[in-house]
Design a protein around this motif. Structure first.
Motif, PDB file in Angstrom:
ATOM      1  N   GLY A 250       0.778  -1.224   0.000  1.00  0.00           N
ATOM      2  CA  GLY A 250       0.000   0.000   0.000  1.00  0.00           C
ATOM      3  C   GLY A 250       0.814   1.281   0.000  1.00  0.00           C
ATOM      4  N   GLN A 251       1.949   1.307   0.687  1.00  0.00           N
ATOM      5  CA  GLN A 251       2.764   2.517   0.801  1.00  0.00           C
ATOM      6  C   GLN A 251       3.862   2.504  -0.261  1.00  0.00           C
ATOM      7  N   LEU A 252       3.457   2.644  -1.505  1.00  0.00           N
ATOM      8  CA  LEU A 252       4.386   2.466  -2.617  1.00  0.00           C
ATOM      9  C   LEU A 252       5.509   3.501  -2.610  1.00  0.00           C
ATOM     10  N   ALA A 253       5.210   4.740  -2.213  1.00  0.00           N
ATOM     11  CA  ALA A 253       6.250   5.769  -2.206  1.00  0.00           C
ATOM     12  C   ALA A 253       7.338   5.461  -1.182  1.00  0.00           C
ATOM     13  N   LEU A 254       6.980   4.820  -0.081  1.00  0.00           N
ATOM     14  CA  LEU A 254       7.953   4.373   0.906  1.00  0.00           C
ATOM     15  C   LEU A 254       8.580   3.049   0.515  1.00  0.00           C
ATOM     16  N   ASP A 255       7.763   2.189  -0.061  1.00  0.00           N
ATOM     17  CA  ASP A 255       8.106   0.787  -0.277  1.00  0.00           C
ATOM     18  C   ASP A 255       9.042   0.579  -1.465  1.00  0.00           C
ATOM     19  N   ARG A 256       8.668   1.160  -2.604  1.00  0.00           N
ATOM     20  CA  ARG A 256       9.424   0.966  -3.853  1.00  0.00           C
ATOM     21  C   ARG A 256       9.599   2.304  -4.562  1.00  0.00           C
ATOM     22  N   PRO A 257      10.267   3.275  -3.942  1.00  0.00           N
ATOM     23  CA  PRO A 257      10.314   4.617  -4.530  1.00  0.00           C
ATOM     24  C   PRO A 257      11.009   4.678  -5.889  1.00  0.00           C
ATOM     25  N   GLU A 258      12.059   3.889  -6.089  1.00  0.00           N
ATOM     26  CA  GLU A 258      12.765   3.965  -7.367  1.00  0.00           C
ATOM     27  C   GLU A 258      11.887   3.464  -8.503  1.00  0.00           C
ATOM     28  N   ALA A 259      11.253   2.304  -8.316  1.00  0.00           N
ATOM     29  CA  ALA A 259      10.383   1.756  -9.360  1.00  0.00           C
ATOM     30  C   ALA A 259       9.168   2.649  -9.580  1.00  0.00           C
ATOM     31  N   PHE A 260       8.604   3.167  -8.507  1.00  0.00           N
ATOM     32  CA  PHE A 260       7.457   4.062  -8.622  1.00  0.00           C
ATOM     33  C   PHE A 260       7.845   5.332  -9.365  1.00  0.00           C
ATOM     34  N   GLY A 261       8.988   5.901  -9.003  1.00  0.00           N
ATOM     35  CA  GLY A 261       9.453   7.111  -9.673  1.00  0.00           C
ATOM     36  C   GLY A 261       9.646   6.905 -11.164  1.00  0.00           C
ATOM     37  N   ARG A 262      10.234   5.779 -11.557  1.00  0.00           N
ATOM     38  CA  ARG A 262      10.426   5.499 -12.991  1.00  0.00           C
ATOM     39  C   ARG A 262       9.078   5.391 -13.701  1.00  0.00           C
ATOM     40  N   ALA A 263       8.120   4.728 -13.070  1.00  0.00           N
ATOM     41  CA  ALA A 263       6.804   4.568 -13.683  1.00  0.00           C
ATOM     42  C   ALA A 263       6.127   5.915 -13.904  1.00  0.00           C
ATOM     43  N   VAL A 264       6.212   6.782 -12.903  1.00  0.00           N
ATOM     44  CA  VAL A 264       5.583   8.102 -13.024  1.00  0.00           C
ATOM     45  C   VAL A 264       6.285   8.932 -14.097  1.00  0.00           C
ATOM     46  N   GLN A 265       7.613   8.936 -14.104  1.00  0.00           N
ATOM     47  CA  GLN A 265       8.347   9.712 -15.094  1.00  0.00           C
ATOM     48  C   GLN A 265       8.077   9.207 -16.507  1.00  0.00           C
ATOM     49  N   ASP A 266       8.024   7.890 -16.691  1.00  0.00           N
ATOM     50  CA  ASP A 266       7.724   7.342 -18.019  1.00  0.00           C
ATOM     51  C   ASP A 266       6.331   7.771 -18.478  1.00  0.00           C
ATOM     52  N   PHE A 267       5.386   7.772 -17.555  1.00  0.00           N
ATOM     53  CA  PHE A 267       4.024   8.203 -17.873  1.00  0.00           C
ATOM     54  C   PHE A 267       4.005   9.671 -18.272  1.00  0.00           C
ATOM     55  N   TRP A 268       4.659  10.517 -17.489  1.00  0.00           N
ATOM     56  CA  TRP A 268       4.691  11.940 -17.814  1.00  0.00           C
ATOM     57  C   TRP A 268       5.370  12.190 -19.146  1.00  0.00           C
ATOM     58  N   THR A 269       6.441  11.455 -19.444  1.00  0.00           N
ATOM     59  CA  THR A 269       7.140  11.650 -20.705  1.00  0.00           C
ATOM     60  C   THR A 269       6.235  11.339 -21.895  1.00  0.00           C
ATOM     61  N   GLY A 270       5.363  10.363 -21.716  1.00  0.00           N
ATOM     62  CA  GLY A 270       4.497   9.962 -22.815  1.00  0.00           C
ATOM     63  C   GLY A 270       3.184  10.708 -22.916  1.00  0.00           C
ATOM     64  N   LEU A 271       2.964  11.704 -22.076  1.00  0.00           N
ATOM     65  CA  LEU A 271       1.691  12.422 -22.137  1.00  0.00           C
ATOM     66  C   LEU A 271       1.523  13.133 -23.480  1.00  0.00           C
ATOM     67  N   ALA A 272       0.358  12.955 -24.049  1.00  0.00           N
ATOM     68  CA  ALA A 272       0.056  13.615 -25.334  1.00  0.00           C
ATOM     69  C   ALA A 272      -0.972  14.706 -25.132  1.00  0.00           C
ATOM     70  N   VAL A 273      -0.990  15.316 -23.945  1.00  0.00           N
ATOM     71  CA  VAL A 273      -1.952  16.364 -23.628  1.00  0.00           C
ATOM     72  C   VAL A 273      -1.226  17.704 -23.645  1.00  0.00           C
ATOM     73  N   PRO A 274      -1.744  18.716 -24.322  1.00  0.00           N
ATOM     74  CA  PRO A 274      -1.051  20.022 -24.346  1.00  0.00           C
ATOM     75  C   PRO A 274      -0.948  20.595 -22.936  1.00  0.00           C
ATOM     76  N   ASP A 275       0.146  21.324 -22.700  1.00  0.00           N
ATOM     77  CA  ASP A 275       0.310  22.005 -21.404  1.00  0.00           C
ATOM     78  C   ASP A 275      -0.737  23.109 -21.263  1.00  0.00           C
TER      79      ASP A 275
END
Length: 275
Positions: A250-275
């Motif tokens: 449940g506490q992913l930010a505490l539990d697996r921060p490196e993997a969680f961070g990569r997942a979030v960054q990959d998602f943000w990089t792929g956003l196709a929504v205008p700023d």
């Protein structure tokens, strides 16, 4: 984090909410899961900070936010989320990252106030009500939590539930979780988990209205949001996809921060929504 930056206090229908504001750039809300507070993002902040203005929320009743009234429910928390975004990111839509409770708040906000959410990451956040067997188990823990606080067998039960076996043996990670519970206080923590998790409403029907890009972060079968379940939920939202972090709890930010961070960054990089 709390010692380095004093939070901004935002008045909301759920009471004053403390928000730590860090960095500059795209406004991004981080809302924690239950049993924790905004300090749970500490391991993850270096990965998320570049190019962003992070709004690190202590949810109503947690961390530096003040005590909530007993009558505060899900509607007031949703209004609190609106107040945070409108006050600290006026005229902007935010990228929202939430775990558990924070993910469910983000899902409802994106569905009911789509103009406020540019994108959404919901990690370990099943929008369905808590299953009956799990409700009974959690209520037993909460009864003991009210009496003795997060110590001894009660603390160990929460740690085992919220952290993976590897993280549950790390003193600093365990301490961060238990410190958040101690700061909240045993009565307030138990009431919050009971209200916003044990008795959480069914938000599944809102998924088709979540038109922002959505990333559901899942776990293996032992975690709170198994991959197969996340895939069935993603099929209900127009622009949703799933990524899996093995052995996460449940506490992913505490539990697996490196993997969680990569997942979030990959998602943000792929956003196709205008700023």
């Amino acid at each position: 984090m709390a010692g380095a930056v004093e939070p901004v206090e935002v008045g909301t229908p759920a009471g004053p909410v403390a928000v730590h504001v860090l960095g500059a750039g795209l406004p991004t809300v981080l809302w924690h899961g239950l049993y924790a507070d905004g300090s749970s993002w500490g391991y993850l902040l270096p990965a998320l900070l570049p190019g962003r203005r992070l709004l690190v929320v202590d949810g109503p009743g947690w961390g530096r936010s003040l005590r909530t009234r007993r009558s505060v429910g899900d509607a007031a928390v949703l209004d609190a989320a609106r107040a945070v975004v409108r006050t600290l990111a006026p005229g902007s839509a935010v990228d929202w990252v939430g775990t558990g409770w924070g993910g469910r708040v983000g899902l409802e906000l994106a569905a009911r106030s789509p103009e406020l959410v540019r994108s959404l990451v919901a990690a370990m956040a099943d929008p369905a009500p808590m299953p009956a067997e799990e409700r009974r188990a959690v209520r037993r823990v909460l009864r003991r939590l009210r009496v003795v606080g997060p110590i001894g067998p009660v603390g160990r039960a929460i740690v085992v539930d919220q952290l993976s076996p590897a993280s549950a043996s790390e003193p600093q990670t365990v301490g961060a979780l238990l410190d958040a519970l101690l700061l909240a206080g045993r009565f307030r923590a138990a009431r919050s988990v009971g209200r916003f998790d044990v008795r959480r409403p069914d938000l599944t029907g809102l998924l088709p209205a979540v038109t922002a890009p959505l990333l559901l972060v899942a776990s293996d079968d032992a975690g709170p949001l198994p991959e197969a379940r996340a895939a069935s939920l993603a099929a209900l939202a127009p622009f949703a996809r799933v990524t899996t972090v093995p052995e996460a709890r449940g506490q992913l930010a505490l539990d697996r921060p490196e993997a969680f961070g990569r997942a979030v960054q990959d998602f943000w990089t792929g956003l196709a929504v205008p700023d």
